[in-house]
Design an enzyme around this catalytic site. Structure first.
Site, PDB file in Angstrom:
ATOM      1  N   ASP A  23      -2.930  13.508   5.763  1.00  0.00           N
ATOM      2  CA  ASP A  23      -2.717  13.828   4.562  1.00  0.00           C
ATOM      3  C   ASP A  23      -1.417  14.975   4.768  1.00  0.00           C
ATOM      4  O   ASP A  23      -1.153  15.235   5.875  1.00  0.00           O
ATOM      5  CB  ASP A  23      -3.750  14.462   3.671  1.00  0.00           C
ATOM      6  CG  ASP A  23      -3.353  15.174   2.363  1.00  0.00           C
ATOM      7  OD1 ASP A  23      -2.622  14.297   1.690  1.00  0.00           O
ATOM      8  OD2 ASP A  23      -3.586  16.321   2.165  1.00  0.00           O
ATOM      9  N   ASP A  68       0.022  17.513   1.838  1.00  0.00           N
ATOM     10  CA  ASP A  68      -0.209  18.941   1.226  1.00  0.00           C
ATOM     11  C   ASP A  68      -1.580  19.337   1.550  1.00  0.00           C
ATOM     12  O   ASP A  68      -2.634  18.971   1.266  1.00  0.00           O
ATOM     13  CB  ASP A  68      -0.116  18.698  -0.151  1.00  0.00           C
ATOM     14  CG  ASP A  68       1.617  18.471  -0.412  1.00  0.00           C
ATOM     15  OD1 ASP A  68       2.548  19.165  -0.161  1.00  0.00           O
ATOM     16  OD2 ASP A  68       1.651  17.371  -1.318  1.00  0.00           O
ATOM     17  N   ASP A 104      -7.698  17.382   3.217  1.00  0.00           N
ATOM     18  CA  ASP A 104      -8.134  18.640   2.658  1.00  0.00           C
ATOM     19  C   ASP A 104      -8.950  18.517   1.421  1.00  0.00           C
ATOM     20  O   ASP A 104      -9.386  19.267   0.707  1.00  0.00           O
ATOM     21  CB  ASP A 104      -7.031  19.607   2.637  1.00  0.00           C
ATOM     22  CG  ASP A 104      -6.060  19.247   1.413  1.00  0.00           C
ATOM     23  OD1 ASP A 104      -5.951  20.086   0.604  1.00  0.00           O
ATOM     24  OD2 ASP A 104      -5.342  18.165   1.608  1.00  0.00           O
TER      25      ASP A 104
END
Length: 232
Positions: free
Chosen positions: A13, A15, A173
């Site tokens: 991922d 961001d 996250d």
């Protein structure tokens, strides 16, 4: 993950995982919501970070995701992100990420990005952060029919890399990263550098949850098995 050779490909991922953009994204979302005359609920706003912009603004503006006002809000958010966040992208890369990506490449690990950003925005951010060249392929929200938490992005990346899904692992996250990985039949490592807590990531099904890049590196490189070997 102890006792297992780590999967051959790693899907990251962006961001909150590679780049510390959630705070900047929160400013962008807040600004756009206020421009649309809505009151900002900070907890609600925080929980939309990392999702596709149309999904975020559908929630924050209490409108269907395909409403024209949502599309305008998403376009405005991309403009503000370019103006406010992109100029400092290089400074927002989490310490240790460039070295980790370089080390993974040295070990022959195929690398991909799986992101809820549209491709144009993903390339813009990764290029500004100096990370674009580290990846073999990008899987972005506008390249599939269904984004996270559906498996499409992860499966697109696996196909582009030529690696079976069960030989891939996702690093992310957010809860949607974990759910995407599980739906795609992939392993998942959660990181608490972004929007979700360790408890939330574990509850979603992450195999392990790491607090920082050094801990992530230790897990990924714990057994430096060559690509193609697998022990179960």
């Amino acid at each position: 993950m102890s006792g297992l050779a780590f999967p051959g490909a790693v899907l990251f991922d962006v961001d909150g995982t590679l780049v510390d953009t959630p705070a900047g994204m929160a400013v962008v979302l807040r600004t756009v919501v206020e421009e649309h005359g809505r009151v900002v609920d900070e907890d609600r706003l925080r929980r939309t970070i990392g999702r596709p912009l149309t999904a975020s603004f559908g929630t924050l503006l209490d409108l269907p995701a395909d409403d024209p006002e949502v599309a305008r809000a998403a376009d405005r958010a991309r403009q503000l992100f370019t103006e406010l966040v992109i100029p400092s992208a290089g400074e927002l890369v989490f310490p240790g990420i460039p070295a980790l990506l370089a080390e993974l490449r040295e070990h022959g690990r195929p690398l991909a990005v799986v992101t809820s950003k549209v491709r144009r925005s993903a390339v813009e951010l990764l290029e500004a952060a100096g990370l674009l060249a580290a990846f073999d392929t990008l899987s972005c929200h506008d390249m599939v029919e269904f984004g996270k938490p559906h498996p499409d992005l992860a499966l697109l990346a696996a196909d582009a890399l030529g690696v079976p899904p069960d030989r891939c692992a996702v690093v992310g996250d957010a809860i949607d990263d974990v759910l995407m990985a599980r739906a795609a039949g992939m392993d998942c490592l959660g990181v608490t550098t972004g929007v979700a807590s360790a408890a939330e990531l574990v509850a979603a099904g992450a195999r392990e949850v790491l607090a920082d890049v050094p801990a992530l590196r230790e897990i990924i490189l714990r057994i430096p098995a060559p690509f193609g070997s697998h022990q179960g």
